[in-house]
Each structure stands twice: as structure tokens, then as C-alpha cells.
Design an enzyme around this catalytic site. Structure first.
Site: not given
Ligand code: F6R
Length: 619
Positions: A2, A27, A74, A100-101, A491, A495, A498, A514, A614
Site C-alpha cells: 500500500c 506498492r 494491496w 498501510n499495514g 532467481e 523472475k 512472478e 533425485h 514491491k
């Protein structure tokens, strides 16, 4: 999660809030809203969807007023909807709050407030805040906010307006970021610096349990208890152009292409005459000398940087090292004591789990060093020492330039520790510094091969989409690597998944037999990192095993490698020759670009992938 913006001054608040929210959209972007005061009238507009939905609504019927608050969301409590979007109001619609929180005790507070006659209309935790403020309001909004804050448990950054006090905005924080932008005859509140950089570079970083009262004329900061606090005004060093796309189609692409320059800037700042300098670091060398073990703790991409660092720290500095995701570290019983150096890696410096891990490590007596991008962030402030990566604002949700900058800092830190602990011969140290100095130019050279007019990775992405459709969406990606490039396999997969929502896994290639080899038939595309290295032959064996089962192979190999061409690979990505230790800085670049082009081929919103934001300031 947010983004919050507040404005008080002479400009049209609607414009300032929309501009600020557009800079904070990274955000959160599932809904947005504003509350604007015009005299004693309060207008509220909030909309589900991206910010452009709100902007269209506001632009079709502009709201007058030069004081207001805004929010980009968000969702945590309550699905994205017009009603759940912020700002939230009290019963009499006089008080507006953006938040925000997460308010952890909101249910308990809500039930009490309902019993007292308050009416709730949303499913959010936030809505308890305006109702609590309403309960305590006796003609002084600041006092009412302070009383309300005493009852809140959890994390918050808030901005509050009251229509009967149209000359002020109140902001307060606890474990979620909030800054004040100081202007002339105008002032700003924001979750992050880019939101205010169009208007001012003078910033006050609020600490936890501080509250700011903004008027047109000035800013007063107090503790939640009411005691005034003298605050320094800091000058932001970077420019708003760094938070713009500058001709690139997406922030992610721009940030990928910035990496050569950032690595060069890191070397200019940190390397003088073969000596490594961490000017801002408050941890002295005698503390480093005493370190017996290192724990690196981080989330997501920053965790992958930490995994890579383990290889270098153990090889060169000979310090036992383990790497944890923050959410695991904080809830187990890690063996951390005075002789442990805990390194927290975080681009934003606000990730809730990493912050909690930092506090846990400090409680156990460890020395905590953080590697952060955002200056003045909570993690940077609470650590014993911080090294900034100075990568400039990273706006795309998918982290790219922060990763390579974190790696660069880890290389320097490793060499510094190796020298301090006397675990490296001078000749090797000098050779590695020389080789490391070549890396920025090698990265630039590599990037120059991916120009928009001819781009092999864009062509591979096109091929993949065609294949994916042909295989009825059954194709997916596997990334295999060994040794110091294994974290790059993780990584690369992160990428891709997402931003393109295609299933992708990273594996140490030696683990194939395995289990994962059972996945191989003609469906998966397997990215094999097979650069010149001590495990090259082993990677070639893996490639053969995959080919024998009809997998499609993209090989990442060293320029000039002729042998790889004999193994029937389907696609080739070449990287310049470099000392193996530094190869992760080069290998990751085409992996980032491949993910980018696959997502672009599928037409996804690359900078704002679904369900993500983010800065993860909630657990
Ligand atoms: C992936 C990504 C996330 C972050 C993670 C940690 O592209 O961006 O996985 O790396 O959320 O964030 P910071 O580094 O801000 O703590």
C-alpha cells in the site's frame, strides 16, 4: 504494501495526490482512492482496479481543494472492491484515514465499537481507525489520533483528515514507512520518496511511534505521547528522472539495462587503489575479525543474493555461513550469538519478515549488518551497520538491479573480510580485484547484444509461446545450475514465474536424478547454466540426460564454447568469459531478460504482476 500520500498547500490536491500515487503504485495496485477537503466539505472517491480507473473518474469530474490524502492498495483484509478501498471514514463521514499495514487486534476493536453503536461498511482492518478517532474526538484531531493509536496493535502508517479542521493532516507510523516532504508553503506525506520528488527533495524520515502534524506553514513532529521531537531535514540525493521510464517500455527493462552503470558506480564509490571502502559502515574491523560464523537472512531475490554470497564467503573468507529466508529464521531457534554476524539483505529495507528477523538476531546478541537500497529505511536504521547498494529507485516489482548490486557489495565485503582474516594471498586478492573491475564493462557488452531491433531472447520468447500453445499450455520452465550459479537458477525461475505466471523451478543440477527428472518429457523448457567452470562436464551430462528424454534446452554458455554445440541444444545464450566466481553477475542478465520477454510475449503487465507488490510490509 500500500502507498500513502498526503498534501497540504496551494496546489490542486487532486493532481498532487494522483501524481504521488502513480509513483507509489509499485506498492499495491488493486484499488485506489482519495479524500480531499474544500473548505469544510470532504469529497471521497475510491475505485477498485488500477490507479488509472481512479484517475479517469477524477479527471471526468475534478474535485476542488488543496488538502487531501490518497492511497493505492494491496489487499490484505477484504477483497479488492470500491468499498474496501481507502480512505475509510467514521460514522459521521467527518474523518478520513488511509493506512498501510495490518491492525492485528481489529476484530476485538471492531466488536467493541459496534457495541458502542458504530456502523462499519467494509471488511477491512483499517476501518476501525476512523471509528476509534471518532470515539475520542473532542474538537482536537491530533489528540483523538493519539488516543486511538494507543489501542492499536500491529503495524501502521496512517494519514488522517478531519473536515472540521481543514488546515492540517496528521500522519503517524509504527513499523510501516512514512516520510514527510518539506516544501515552501506546502507539505507532503508519503510512504516513499518518489511520491514527493516532483515537488521537494527535503525529507523528514519519521521513526516508529512518531506523529507529524502538517499544516501549510510547517511540520511539527511529536512522539505518540505528545512530546515534541526535533527532527533533521535530509536532502534526497537522487533525481525524479531516476524514477521515470526514460523511453523504455517498462521499468523492469530500464532497470535491467541500468546494471552496467550501477556496478561501475559501486566500484567507483567503494574501490580506491585496490582498497575497499565502506564509508557509512558503523561496524569496526575488530568486530569483523572476531566473527566466527555468518547468517544471511533475506526474502525472495535478496535471499538468492545471500545464497550466492555463501559460496564466496566460505571460499575466500573461510567463515562458515548459512542462509535463511527471514520468515523461517524468525520462527525457529537459530543458533545466533555474540560471535555471529547476521547480514540482512533487503532492497526496500522495509520487508516485515526481514525486520522481525533483524530484531530477533539483535535480541540474541548478534552483530547485525544490513545491505539495503532505500536510504533511511527501517532495516537500515535498526541494524548495527548498513552498507547501501545505491542502485537508485527500483520501481518494477520484479527485482533486477538490486540483485546485481547486492552481489557486487557481497563480493567487496567478502574480499574485505578475507583480507582482514588473512585467508587470501595478496596475489589472488589483487587478481580478483582486477577481474572484478572488468565486470561492469562485460555487463554493458552483454546488454548491448540485446538491442530492441535484434534481440535473440525476444525471438526465443516468441518460440516458447508458440510451443506452449501447441502443447496445450503444458510447457513450463526448469532452471538447472551448479555451484555459485545455482542461486541464479532459483532467481531465473523466480523472475519468470512472478511476471509470466508460468510454472518455473530452479534446481541444483546434481539433484535432477533425485526427483525432478521425472518431469522431463517434451513439455519442459530447461535452462541449463553451463558456463566454463569446474562443474562444466557435470552440466554437460545433465544436458544429455534431458535431451535423451526430449526436453527442450536453452543453454547458457561461455562465448567461444564450441563443445556445447555438439550436444543438440535447442537455443544458446552466450556470456562473456569471466572468472567463475564473478560469473553470476553476467549469467543472471539474460535470465532476467528472458523472463521479461516471455511475459511481454504473453501480454502481461510486467511492472505490476498480479497479486504482488514491491514492498512486503506485512507478514
Ligand atoms: C522478486 C522480488 C521479491 C523481493 C522480496 C524481498 O523479484 O522482488 O522477491 O526480493 O520481497 O524484498 P526486499 O529486498 O525489499 O526485502
Amino acid at each position: 504494501m500500500c502507498g500513502i500520500v498526503g498534501y497540504i498547500g496551494e496546489r490542486k490536491a487532486q493532481d498532487v495526490l494522483l501524481k504521488g500515487l502513480s509513483r507509489l503504485e509499485y506498492r499495491g495496485y488493486d484499488s485506489a482512492g482519495v479524500a480531499i477537503l474544500h473548505g469544510h466539505k470532504m469529497d471521497l472517491v475510491k475505485k477498485r482496479g488500477k490507479l488509472k480507473v481512479l484517475a479517469e473518474e477524477l479527471n471526468s469530474g475534478p474535485i476542488p481543494g488543496a488538502i487531501g490524502i490518497g492511497h493505492t492498495r494491496w489487499a490484505t483484509h477484504g477483497a479488492p472492491s470500491d468499498v474496501n478501498a481507502h480512505p475509510h471514514l467514521d460514522c459521521k463521514r467527518r474523518i478520513a484515514v488511509v493506512h498501510n499495514g495490518i491492525i492485528e487486534n481489529y476484530l476485538e476493536l471492531k466488536n467493541t465499537l459496534i457495541k458502542e453503536g458504530h456502523k462499519f461498511i467494509s471488511e477491512t482492518d483499517t476501518e476501525v481507525i476512523p471509528h476509534l478517532i471518532e470515539k475520542f474526538y473532542k474538537g482536537n484531531i491530533e489528540e483523538a489520533v493519539r488516543k486511538a493509536l494507543k489501542l492499536l496493535k500491529g503495524t501502521y502508517a496512517i494519514a488522517v483528515l478531519h473536515k472540521d479542521e481543514p488546515d492540517k493532516i496528521i500522519g503517524a507510523r509504527c513499523d510501516s514507512p512514512l516520510i514527510v516532504g518539506v516544501g515552501k508553503g506546502e507539505n507532503f506525506l508519503a510512504s516513499d520518496v518518489p511520491a514527493i520528488l516532483d515537488y521537494t527533495k527535503d525529507v523528514i524520515y519519521l521513526e516508529n511511534h512518531e506523529l507529524a502534524v502538517l499544516t501549510k506553514a510547517g511540520v511539527v513532529v511529536k512522539e505518540h505521547s505528545g512530546r515534541r521531537v526535533a527532527k533533521k531535514v535530509a536532502r534526497v540525493k537522487w533525481d525524479i528522472s531516476q524514477a521515470e521510464k526514460s523511453g523504455y517500455r517498462h521499468f523492469m527493462l530500464k532497470e535491467i539495462f541500468e546494471q552496467g552503470d550501477i556496478l561501475e558506480a559501486i566500484q567507483t564509490e567503494r574501490l580506491r587503489d585496490g582498497r575497499i571502502r565502506f564509508q557509512e559502515l558503523a561496524i569496526r574491523d575488530n568486530i569483523f575479525k572476531r566473527v566466527k560464523r555468518i547468517a544471511i537472512v533475506a526474502c525472495g531475490t535478496a535471499y538468492h543474493a545471500g545464497l550466492t554470497a555463501k559460496y564466496m564467503l566460505e571460499e575466500l573468507a573461510k567463515i562458515p555461513c548459512w542462509v535463511d529466508t527471514s520468515s523461517e529464521f524468525r520462527y525457529r531457534d537459530p543458533i545466533v550469538d555474540k560471535e555471529t554476524l547476521v547480514i540482512i539483505v533487503s532492497q526496500s529495507g522495509e520487508t516485515a519478515d526481514s525486520l522481525a528477523a533483524l530484531r530477533e538476531a539483535k535480541k540474541r546478541g548478534a552483530t547485525v549488518l544490513s545491505i539495503c537500497n532505500v536510504v533511511g529505511s527501517s532495516i537500515a536504521r535498526e541494524s548495527d551497520g548498513v552498507i547501501y547498494i545505491h542502485a537508485g529507485p527500483e520501481i518494477a516489482v520484479a527485482s533486477t538491479k538490486a540483485y546485481t548490486a547486492q552481489l557486487a557489495i557481497f563480493y567487496l565485503l567478502t574480499l574485505h573480510l578475507a583480507k582482514l582474516k588473512n585467508t587470501i594471498k595478496t596475489a589472488r586478492y589483487n587478481m580478483l580485484i582486477r577481474e572484478f573491475r572488468r565486470v561492469p564493462n562485460l555487463v554493458k557488452e552483454l546488454l548491448s547484444e540485446y538491442k530492441p531491433d535484434y534481440n535473440p531472447l525476444a525471438a526465443y520468447a516468441q518460440e516458447f509461446k508458440r510451443y506452449y500453445n501447441e502443447k496445450h499450455n503444458k510447457s513450463f520452465f526448469l532452471y538447472l545450475a551448479r555451484n555459485i550459479n545455482y542461486p541464479n537458477a532459483l532467481e531465473g525461475a523466480l523472475k519468470l514465474k512472478e511476471i509470466s505466471y508460468i510454472s518455473a523451478e530452479g534446481y541444483p543440477a546434481g539433484e535432477m536424478k533425485h526427483g525432478p527428472i521425472a518431469l522431463i518429457d517434451e513439455n519442459p523448457w530447461v535452462v541449463c547454466i553451463a558456463i566454463a567452470s569446474k562443474t562444466y562436464d557435470k552440466m554437460i551430462s545433465n544436458i544429455q540426460e534431458i535431451k535423451a528424454r526430449n526436453g527442450i534446452i536453452i543453454a547458457v554458455a561461455t562465448e567461444g564454447d564450441k563443445e556445447i554445440l555438439h550436444h543438440n541444444i535447442n537455443y544458446l545464450i552466450e556470456i562473456p568469459k569471466v572468472e567463475e566466481l564473478f560469473s553470476p553477475l553476467l549469467v543472471v542478465i539474460p535470465l532476467q531478460l528472458l523472463a521479461y520477454y516471455v511475459a511481454r510475449e504473453f501480454g502481461y503487465d510486467i511492472d505490476q504482476p498480479r497479486n504482488l507488490a514491491k514492498s512486503v510490509t506485512v507478514e
